[in-house]
Design an enzyme around this catalytic site. Structure first.
Site, PDB file in Angstrom:
ATOM      1  N   ALA A  60       0.973  -1.190  -0.079  1.00  0.00           N
ATOM      2  CA  ALA A  60       0.011   0.043   0.182  1.00  0.00           C
ATOM      3  C   ALA A  60       1.049   1.136   0.123  1.00  0.00           C
ATOM      4  O   ALA A  60       1.814   1.287   0.604  1.00  0.00           O
ATOM      5  CB  ALA A  60      -0.913   0.047   1.234  1.00  0.00           C
ATOM      6  N   TRP A  61       0.537   2.234  -0.835  1.00  0.00           N
ATOM      7  CA  TRP A  61       1.047   3.447  -0.711  1.00  0.00           C
ATOM      8  C   TRP A  61       0.137   4.406  -1.408  1.00  0.00           C
ATOM      9  O   TRP A  61      -0.705   4.383  -2.044  1.00  0.00           O
ATOM     10  CB  TRP A  61       2.472   3.384  -1.422  1.00  0.00           C
ATOM     11  N   ASN A  62       0.715   5.942  -0.931  1.00  0.00           N
ATOM     12  CA  ASN A  62      -0.058   6.836  -1.547  1.00  0.00           C
ATOM     13  C   ASN A  62       0.670   8.136  -2.050  1.00  0.00           C
ATOM     14  O   ASN A  62       2.047   8.044  -1.822  1.00  0.00           O
ATOM     15  CB  ASN A  62      -0.743   7.371  -0.484  1.00  0.00           C
ATOM     16  N   HIS A  69       4.424  24.626   3.224  1.00  0.00           N
ATOM     17  CA  HIS A  69       4.233  25.467   4.632  1.00  0.00           C
ATOM     18  C   HIS A  69       3.097  24.995   4.969  1.00  0.00           C
ATOM     19  O   HIS A  69       1.969  25.726   5.444  1.00  0.00           O
ATOM     20  CB  HIS A  69       4.319  26.949   4.130  1.00  0.00           C
ATOM     21  N   HIS A  73       6.411  23.116  10.092  1.00  0.00           N
ATOM     22  CA  HIS A  73       7.383  22.929   8.897  1.00  0.00           C
ATOM     23  C   HIS A  73       8.374  24.154   9.432  1.00  0.00           C
ATOM     24  O   HIS A  73       8.235  25.092  10.114  1.00  0.00           O
ATOM     25  CB  HIS A  73       6.284  23.535   7.757  1.00  0.00           C
ATOM     26  N   ASP A  75      10.420  27.494   7.735  1.00  0.00           N
ATOM     27  CA  ASP A  75      10.697  28.147   6.490  1.00  0.00           C
ATOM     28  C   ASP A  75      12.102  28.577   6.179  1.00  0.00           C
ATOM     29  O   ASP A  75      13.021  28.951   7.275  1.00  0.00           O
ATOM     30  CB  ASP A  75      10.177  29.721   7.177  1.00  0.00           C
ATOM     31  N   HIS A  79      12.271  31.714   1.236  1.00  0.00           N
ATOM     32  CA  HIS A  79      10.649  31.985   1.333  1.00  0.00           C
ATOM     33  C   HIS A  79      10.491  33.343   1.258  1.00  0.00           C
ATOM     34  O   HIS A  79       9.187  33.632   1.184  1.00  0.00           O
ATOM     35  CB  HIS A  79      10.523  31.442   2.599  1.00  0.00           C
ATOM     36  N   HIS A 207       9.376  37.048   9.376  1.00  0.00           N
ATOM     37  CA  HIS A 207       9.617  36.767   8.040  1.00  0.00           C
ATOM     38  C   HIS A 207      10.782  37.604   7.347  1.00  0.00           C
ATOM     39  O   HIS A 207      11.930  37.344   6.790  1.00  0.00           O
ATOM     40  CB  HIS A 207       8.933  36.712   7.309  1.00  0.00           C
TER      41      HIS A 207
END
Length: 258
Positions: A60-62, A69, A73, A75, A79, A207
């Site tokens: 099974a895999w997806n 982001h 997660h 940055d 970014h 940021h």
């Protein structure tokens, strides 16, 4: 006994605890929502490739569909426009992703005021009590906001005036970028800036200043209440996406228990 053998023995004995600071990543994980006309990233979805069926009888895999982001997660400097000539996530040196971590705890303040901002005087007071922020380490801003992560509405906490979540002020972000040698700054909220930061000058100062200074951001952290103010070590493990502006990450802390 070697240093690494000593560490493994301490982990086995429970003298050093591994604390997972990562939010589970699912289609229900809260995702940042920017107002029109700006484009938004997508939440996680999984597309089945095979599931022990004719397409793959023994496996099974997806396929994964999500943005860089989403969820917990990292940055990377590229970014943001101030770091556009800096490092993509695959080019960040591994030693910048492992190091000491300290916690600035303003849970009570954020509970009383969801628009609470971390100012230079808060950071300076922390250093006066605990010493300099660690060079090559990480600063995590604890607000208790992760308790809301089960609901997109509660997590983003938006009304007609916009989102209301705690963060760092313009002056605080500038001070952290210019006066410390930390590798990065981590938060419990959906992004490294306050909810109202789109209206600051400059907009989104965490940021703007931190990524422009080759410092990295971590978002949607959990379990910060399980970390000491000083003394823990953090391991940040983003995917090395070539040219990536960020990546979902597994974030683990090593905490020595007496």
């Amino acid at each position: 006994m070697s240093t690494l053998s000593t560490l493994l023995s301490a982990l086995s004995a429970g003298d050093v605890e591994l604390v997972d600071l990562t939010a589970p990543l699912s289609p229900d994980t809260p995702v940042l929502q920017l107002p029109a006309p700006f484009a938004n990233t997508i939440p996680l979805s999984l597309e089945k490739v095979s599931d022990f069926d004719e397409a793959g009888p023994g496996w099974a895999w997806n396929d994964i569909h999500t943005g860089e982001h989403t969820g917990t997660h990292l940055d990377a400097p590229v970014h943001w426009i101030t770091g556009r000539d800096g490092l993509s996530v695959d080019r960040i040196a591994p030693e910048r992703l492992v190091g000491p971590v300290v916690v600035v705890d303003k849970t009570a303040e954020a509970q009383a005021d969801p628009d609470f901002l971390l100012e230079p005087e808060h950071l300076q007071a922390w250093e006066a009590e605990h010493g300099r922020f660690p060079a090559g380490g990480w600063l995590f801003f604890r607000t208790g906001w992760s308790s809301r992560s089960g609901s997109q509405e509660e997590f983003l906490n938006a009304d007609e005036s916009g989102p209301h979540t705690p963060g760092i002020s313009v002056a605080g972000a500038r001070w952290l970028a210019e006066n410390t040698e930390v590798s990065g700054y981590g938060v419990e909220t959906v992004g490294i800036d306050a909810g109202a930061a789109g209206g600051f000058d400059p907009a989104f100062p965490a940021h703007h200043f931190l990524l422009g200074a080759d410092k990295y951001g971590l978002t949607q952290l959990q379990n910060l209440h399980r970390l000491p103010v000083t003394g823990a070590v953090v391991v940040v493990a983003p995917l090395p996406v070539v040219g990536g502006t960020g990546s979902p990450a597994r974030v683990l802390a090593l905490v020595e228990r007496s």
